[in-house]
Design an enzyme around this catalytic site. Structure first.
Site, short mmCIF file in Angstrom:
data_model
loop_
_atom_site.label_atom_id
_atom_site.label_comp_id
_atom_site.label_asym_id
_atom_site.label_seq_id
_atom_site.Cartn_x
_atom_site.Cartn_y
_atom_site.Cartn_z
N HIS A 124 0.88 -1.17 0.00
CA HIS A 124 0.00 0.00 0.00
C HIS A 124 0.92 1.22 0.00
O HIS A 124 2.01 1.19 0.56
CB HIS A 124 -0.82 -0.05 1.29
CG HIS A 124 -1.90 0.98 1.40
ND1 HIS A 124 -1.65 2.29 1.72
CD2 HIS A 124 -3.25 0.88 1.27
CE1 HIS A 124 -2.78 2.96 1.78
NE2 HIS A 124 -3.78 2.13 1.51
N ASP A 201 3.41 -4.20 7.66
CA ASP A 201 2.13 -3.50 7.59
C ASP A 201 1.03 -4.54 7.84
O ASP A 201 0.79 -5.40 6.99
CB ASP A 201 2.00 -2.88 6.19
CG ASP A 201 0.65 -2.19 5.99
OD1 ASP A 201 -0.24 -2.35 6.83
OD2 ASP A 201 0.53 -1.48 4.97
N GLN A 204 -4.25 -4.95 7.01
CA GLN A 204 -5.29 -5.86 6.51
C GLN A 204 -5.25 -7.22 7.20
O GLN A 204 -5.99 -8.12 6.82
CB GLN A 204 -5.12 -6.08 4.99
CG GLN A 204 -5.38 -4.86 4.15
CD GLN A 204 -6.82 -4.36 4.21
OE1 GLN A 204 -7.73 -5.07 4.62
NE2 GLN A 204 -7.02 -3.12 3.83
N LYS A 227 -9.96 -0.66 10.78
CA LYS A 227 -10.13 -1.87 9.95
C LYS A 227 -10.33 -3.09 10.85
O LYS A 227 -10.28 -4.23 10.41
CB LYS A 227 -8.91 -2.07 9.06
CG LYS A 227 -8.75 -0.95 8.01
CD LYS A 227 -7.58 -1.21 7.12
CE LYS A 227 -7.10 0.01 6.39
NZ LYS A 227 -7.94 0.44 5.28
N CYS A 365 -4.89 2.53 -3.51
CA CYS A 365 -3.62 3.05 -2.96
C CYS A 365 -2.49 2.04 -3.12
O CYS A 365 -1.52 2.06 -2.36
CB CYS A 365 -3.74 3.43 -1.48
SG CYS A 365 -4.98 4.68 -1.17
N1 PLP Z 1 -1.78 -0.48 4.66
C1 PLP Z 1 -2.71 -1.23 4.09
C2 PLP Z 1 -2.37 -2.62 3.62
C3 PLP Z 1 -4.01 -0.73 3.93
O1 PLP Z 1 -4.94 -1.48 3.34
C4 PLP Z 1 -4.29 0.58 4.39
C5 PLP Z 1 -5.63 1.17 4.22
O2 PLP Z 1 -6.33 0.92 3.29
C6 PLP Z 1 -3.26 1.31 5.00
C7 PLP Z 1 -2.03 0.75 5.12
C8 PLP Z 1 -3.50 2.70 5.50
O3 PLP Z 1 -4.40 2.71 6.56
P1 PLP Z 1 -4.93 4.08 7.14
O4 PLP Z 1 -5.54 4.83 6.00
O5 PLP Z 1 -5.94 3.68 8.17
O6 PLP Z 1 -3.77 4.79 7.73
#
Ligand code: PLP
Length: 415
Positions: A124, A201, A204, A227, A365
């Site tokens: 992401h 990260d 998810q 999430k 993203c």
């Molecule tokens: N990393 C992953 C894999 C995500 O799916 C997301 C959000 O869609 C993020 C990071 C970023 O999360 P946030 O927008 O809550 O900071």
């Protein structure tokens, strides 16, 4: 629908149970973007605002002491959830904030010109851009580990790049587009053997009940509350104790100062040095309630049910003529993305919305991933444990109708 699921759906998730938006039927299938808060999370936040609101740490009075206790209770709950020490849990405003703080701290304290940082093609942007900027600032170099056609990380490519002794590997536990569950234990041990730190990260991954995320071997791990059935604006950065000691703070202000000495102030030594200013206290109350909620419903049960939902969806979608599911990883969790040519992803999502299904289209993203796959966007399905197999069947039927319609229109255009 299982009994437990019927109960929680009706009792805890009014929006899901009502199933409509402005009077229009809506099945919510965009849980990779954000999940709904169950009532206990809403109550916890209301309770905080109506009965417990006071700033933490700074007051000697009872309300402040109680607010501080509540904050530390959530820190403990989060630590228990990950089976790590509470002294390794930093509160942030979300996964993006966590990654940015970490990359800034790395840029300030660790990286130098010519160092190598690895991320992967399936990251992401939140676990890619902070590292890219950290590299730009320090003169370090960012390389992306390739993914294979089936959506798995290319482990051979990873091993090759690890030979160059990178300082850090940024990798997602679960792809937010392909749903690929990465072999974290293997990745982390290989990276460590090459002397690289690993930042995972887990945005998810927190509902998947992955064994690798319990007492994780990685150096850093982060996620967002929203999430995970919690509210927006609250996130977590886990950093191993030695990194908590070693990394410098990157936000400065109240609560993180031990002694003001000019020009060289002394900062707090533990997680406090990363938590400057007033935290999102109601968000922390909500996060604590969300973690407790998941424990009570049963993390294993939730993960098993969500796996089954996704398997069901994959089977149904595979039977639709012309639909292309992205990737075929060995382990898939949480999300399934697809194309329905000749329709653009955006148009497919608009038509699905008209039929009452809320899901997302675009690059999610994950720009590097879409560039790698040579596509401009995809439609992403991400059910959660309050969704049902019956909803996914209806979703499959709606997709089938849209596919048939687009074929007719496509044929008309060319005929
Ligand atoms: N990393 C992953 C894999 C995500 O799916 C997301 C959000 O869609 C993020 C990071 C970023 O999360 P946030 O927008 O809550 O900071």
């Amino acid at each position: 629908m299982d009994d437990w699921q019927n109960v929680i759906r009706k009792r805890d998730f009014p929006m899901i149970a009502r199933g409509n938006c402005r009077g229009k039927s809506t099945v919510y299938l965009d849980n990779a973007a954000t999940t709904q808060c169950p009532r206990p999370v809403l109550w916890a936040m209301e309770d905080y605002w109506s009965l417990r609101h006071a700033n933490v740490h700074r007051g000697v009075y009872c309300l402040s002491a109680r607010a501080t206790e509540a904050l530390e209770e959530t820190r403990q709950l989060t630590a228990d959830f990950l089976r790590v020490s509470r002294d390794e849990i930093v509160f942030t405003s979300g996964a993006t904030d966590s990654a940015n703080m970490l990359a800034e701290a790395f840029a300030l304290g660790e990286l130098k010109r010519g160092d190598l940082v690895l991320a992967t093609e399936m990251e992401h942007n939140s676990n890619l851009l902070p590292w890219l900027e950290a590299c730009r600032r320090t003169g370090a170099v960012l390389e992306l580990v390739k993914i294979r056609e089936d959506g798995e990380l290319d482990m051979e490519d990873l091993y090759r790049r690890l030979e160059k002794k990178p300082r850090l590997l940024a990798v997602t536990a679960v792809s937010n587009v392909l749903g690929t569950v990465n072999p974290l234990s293997q990745i982390v041990s290989s990276a460590h053997s090459a002397g690289a730190a690993v930042a995972v990260d887990a945005a998810q991954a927190m509902r998947c009940d992955l064994p690798e995320l319990k007492s994780p071997d990685c150096d850093f791990l982060f996620f967002s509350g929203h999430k995970l059935m919690g509210p927006t604006g609250i996130g977590v950065l886990y950093a191993k104790a030695e990194w908590i000691d070693r990394l410098p703070p990157v936000r400065y202000g109240g609560g993180m100062l031990r002694e003001l000495r000019i020009p060289e102030p002394e900062y707090e030594s533990g997680v406090g040095k990363f938590e400057a200013g007033t935290l999102n206290l109601s968000g922390i109350a909500g996060l604590g309630a969300a973690l407790e909620y998941l424990q009570v419903v049963g993390r294993r049960r939730i993960a098993a049910y969500e796996r089954e939902l996704l398997r069901h969806a994959e089977e149904r979608l595979s039977s639709i003529d012309g639909l292309r599911i992205l990737g075929a990883p060995k382990r898939r969790s949480g999300v399934l993305s697809f194309l329905l040519p000749p329709l653009q992803a955006y148009d497919a999502a608009v038509l699905l919305d008209k039929k009452g299904f809320a899901l997302r289209s675009g690059r999610h993203c994950a720009d590097a991933l879409h560039a790698r796959l040579g596509i401009s966007g995809s439609v992403r399905l991400s059910p959660a444990f309050y969704n049902t197999g019956e909803e996914l069947d209806r979703f499959g039927d709606a997709l089938e109708q849209i596919a048939a319609l687009s074929r007719t229109v496509g044929a008309g255009k060319h005929g």
